[in-house]
Scaffold this motif. Structure first.
Motif, PDB file in Angstrom:
ATOM      1  N   PRO A  64       1.384  -6.594   2.402  1.00 56.95           N
ATOM      2  CA  PRO A  64       1.045  -6.757   3.822  1.00 56.95           C
ATOM      3  C   PRO A  64      -0.386  -6.331   4.165  1.00 56.95           C
ATOM      4  CG  PRO A  64       2.424  -4.811   3.518  1.00 56.95           C
ATOM      5  CD  PRO A  64       2.326  -5.488   2.172  1.00 56.95           C
ATOM      6  N   LEU A  65      -0.907  -6.868   5.264  1.00 56.29           N
ATOM      7  CA  LEU A  65      -2.289  -6.606   5.685  1.00 56.29           C
ATOM      8  C   LEU A  65      -2.343  -5.513   6.755  1.00 56.29           C
ATOM      9  CD1 LEU A  65      -3.408 -10.328   6.169  1.00 56.29           C
ATOM     10  CD2 LEU A  65      -3.607  -8.911   4.105  1.00 56.29           C
ATOM     11  N   ILE A  66      -3.486  -4.864   6.854  1.00 57.86           N
ATOM     12  CA  ILE A  66      -3.712  -3.922   7.956  1.00 57.86           C
ATOM     13  C   ILE A  66      -4.292  -4.702   9.133  1.00 57.86           C
ATOM     14  CG2 ILE A  66      -5.068  -1.950   8.748  1.00 57.86           C
ATOM     15  CD1 ILE A  66      -4.971  -0.804   5.939  1.00 57.86           C
ATOM     16  N   VAL A 119       4.391  -2.964  10.985  1.00 62.28           N
ATOM     17  CA  VAL A 119       3.008  -3.430  10.895  1.00 62.28           C
ATOM     18  C   VAL A 119       2.099  -2.215  10.722  1.00 62.28           C
ATOM     19  CG1 VAL A 119       2.673  -3.425  13.427  1.00 62.28           C
ATOM     20  CG2 VAL A 119       1.221  -4.868  11.986  1.00 62.28           C
ATOM     21  N   ALA A 120       1.011  -2.400   9.964  1.00 65.52           N
ATOM     22  CA  ALA A 120       0.019  -1.337   9.763  1.00 65.52           C
ATOM     23  C   ALA A 120      -1.129  -1.550  10.748  1.00 65.52           C
ATOM     24  CB  ALA A 120      -0.487  -1.376   8.319  1.00 65.52           C
ATOM     25  N   LEU A 121      -1.472  -0.502  11.505  1.00 58.98           N
ATOM     26  CA  LEU A 121      -2.496  -0.609  12.551  1.00 58.98           C
ATOM     27  C   LEU A 121      -3.590   0.439  12.361  1.00 58.98           C
ATOM     28  CD1 LEU A 121      -0.137  -0.896  15.668  1.00 58.98           C
ATOM     29  CD2 LEU A 121      -1.333  -2.778  14.492  1.00 58.98           C
ATOM     30  N   THR A 334       3.591  -2.078  -6.916  1.00 58.78           N
ATOM     31  CA  THR A 334       4.100  -3.110  -6.033  1.00 58.78           C
ATOM     32  C   THR A 334       3.994  -2.719  -4.570  1.00 58.78           C
ATOM     33  OG1 THR A 334       6.249  -2.130  -6.396  1.00 58.78           O
ATOM     34  CG2 THR A 334       5.741  -4.109  -7.652  1.00 58.78           C
ATOM     35  N   ASP A 335       3.825  -1.439  -4.304  1.00 59.95           N
ATOM     36  CA  ASP A 335       3.772  -1.017  -2.908  1.00 59.95           C
ATOM     37  C   ASP A 335       2.365  -0.930  -2.355  1.00 59.95           C
ATOM     38  OD1 ASP A 335       6.392  -0.893  -3.029  1.00 59.95           O
ATOM     39  OD2 ASP A 335       6.611   1.207  -2.473  1.00 59.95           O
ATOM     40  N   HIS A 336       1.466  -0.380  -3.147  1.00 51.38           N
ATOM     41  CA  HIS A 336       0.152  -0.148  -2.571  1.00 51.38           C
ATOM     42  C   HIS A 336      -0.983  -0.544  -3.495  1.00 51.38           C
ATOM     43  CE1 HIS A 336       2.827   2.120  -0.071  1.00 51.38           C
ATOM     44  NE2 HIS A 336       2.039   1.625   0.859  1.00 51.38           N
TER      45      HIS A 336
END
Ligand code: TXA
Ligand code: MG
Length: 337
Positions: A64-66, A119-121, A334-336
């Motif tokens: 996922p994207l920030i 979501v990453a913010l 796989t996570d980061h």
């Protein structure tokens, strides 16, 4: 190349920022500096543009994207509910190198979050990033502007090296001040959990809100001492050179370093040494640049003295472990990124 434009890091020129904003609104990609590393930006709510980010980076779609925001109100509009410690943390650390993982609002596309419910913010503090966010008035999704698996870019030259013409515009404001990425803090768990150590140290978060946990894989990795083998695993932040880690008390590490230097010389191998043990801030600032420098010099091996775990040392250790492809680091790959 004419897709690179110089911009003043302190007082970004309005015409340059307007041009970048227009490209974003046209569905294009703009690489821009943040205080941590350069980001590869696209409008977060434009699905075609988001797709281009994954293609340009060759990034797998499970990562996922920030999403970057220019103000706290916009951040709140992208989340579902507001976690208890958000206000206090945002007050103290935003704008800055801290990313929150929160439950996402319904209108945040699954393409951005790799179909997670969160979501990453982050609100970046770099004047160029801030100006771009202000000019667009919209959320900007931006992963680090490197090819997937490569060291993150701390200079516009690095972006060009990895992405070349895959990006419509690169805003060149010189080297980024911090050099390692933001801390990713999961606020959906209580106490909050650091998923990726970064620019805001754990100690500072704990001073602000009390107990903060480290994701178990990060804990294992960064606690892990000794020489990590090259491994068979997929590497992240990886230079072409093989990365060897020297961990433990500094005097022991120096002895081990000297021994390896002698061995490598005998084998006719070339090496590059990373050794800012006593200054984690400087280590962080120069880490990725030095990895790329080692590659430019065609070093066979990078010998890295691991810094202590406190402050920015935790983030530096994490990146070095991943660059070495150590088995412990690989477990978490796989996570980061
Ligand atoms: O400093 C930074 O954070 C830079 C600048 C450009 O802001 N950005 C950056 O983005 O490092 P990226 O995509 O390279 O790393 C984002 C990290 C990845 O480890 C990703 O897995 C994690 O954030 N992440 C993003 N959304 C997430 C979510 N919903 N849940 C858990 N982790 C998430
Ligand atoms: Mg990255």
């Amino acid at each position: 190349m004419n897709n690179v434009v110089a911009v003043d890091p302190q007082a970004p020129q309005t015409d340059v920022i307007e041009r970048a904003a227009a490209i974003l609104y046209g569905g294009g990609l703009v690489a821009f500096p943040t205080e941590t590393v350069y980001g590869l930006g696209a409008l977060a709510l434009n699905l075609k543009a988001i797709h281009k980010i994954f293609l340009a980076k060759e990034r797998p779609d499970w990562d996922p994207l920030i999403v970057h925001v220019g103000d706290v109100t916009l951040a709140r509009s992208l989340m579902k509910g507001v976690p208890p410690s958000f206000e206090a943390l945002a007050n103290q650390f935003w704008p800055g190198p801290l990313t929150f993982v929160v439950d996402k609002a319904d209108h945040v596309p699954g393409e951005v979050t790799a179909h997670r419910p969160t979501v990453a913010l982050r609100m970046p503090g770099h004047p160029v990033a801030a100006a771009l966010l202000k000019a667009t008035g919209a959320p900007i999704a931006a992963p680090s502007a490197n090819r997937f698996g490569r060291p993150s870019p701390t200079r516009a030259e690095h972006v060009l090296e990895d992405l070349a013409s895959r990006v419509d515009l690169i805003l060149d404001a010189g080297p980024t001040p911090m050099g390692v990425e933001s801390t990713v803090l999961d606020l959906t768990q209580s106490p909050p959990v650091i998923l990726r150590p970064g620019g805001v140290p754990r100690e500072e978060l704990e001073q602000a809100i009390g107990e903060v946990h480290l994701a178990s894989a990060v804990e294992d990795e960064t606690a892990r001492a000794g020489l990590a083998g090259p491994g068979m695993s997929l590497k992240h932040y990886a230079p072409h050179a093989r990365v060897e880690l020297l961990d433990g008390e500094i005097d022991e590490s120096v002895i081990a370093l000297k021994r390896r230097v002698e061995e490598l010389k005998r084998e006719g191998k070339t090496f590059y040494i990373l050794s800012n043990y006593g200054d984690s801030r400087l280590y962080a600032q120069t880490l990725f640049d030095q990895m790329r420098d080692a590659d430019a010099q065609h070093a066979d091996v990078i010998l890295a003295i691991m810094p202590p775990t406190h402050g920015l040392g935790l983030a530096v250790r994490d990146r070095l472990l991943r660059a070495s492809g150590s088995p412990a680091a690989a477990k978490k790959k796989t996570d980061h990124e």
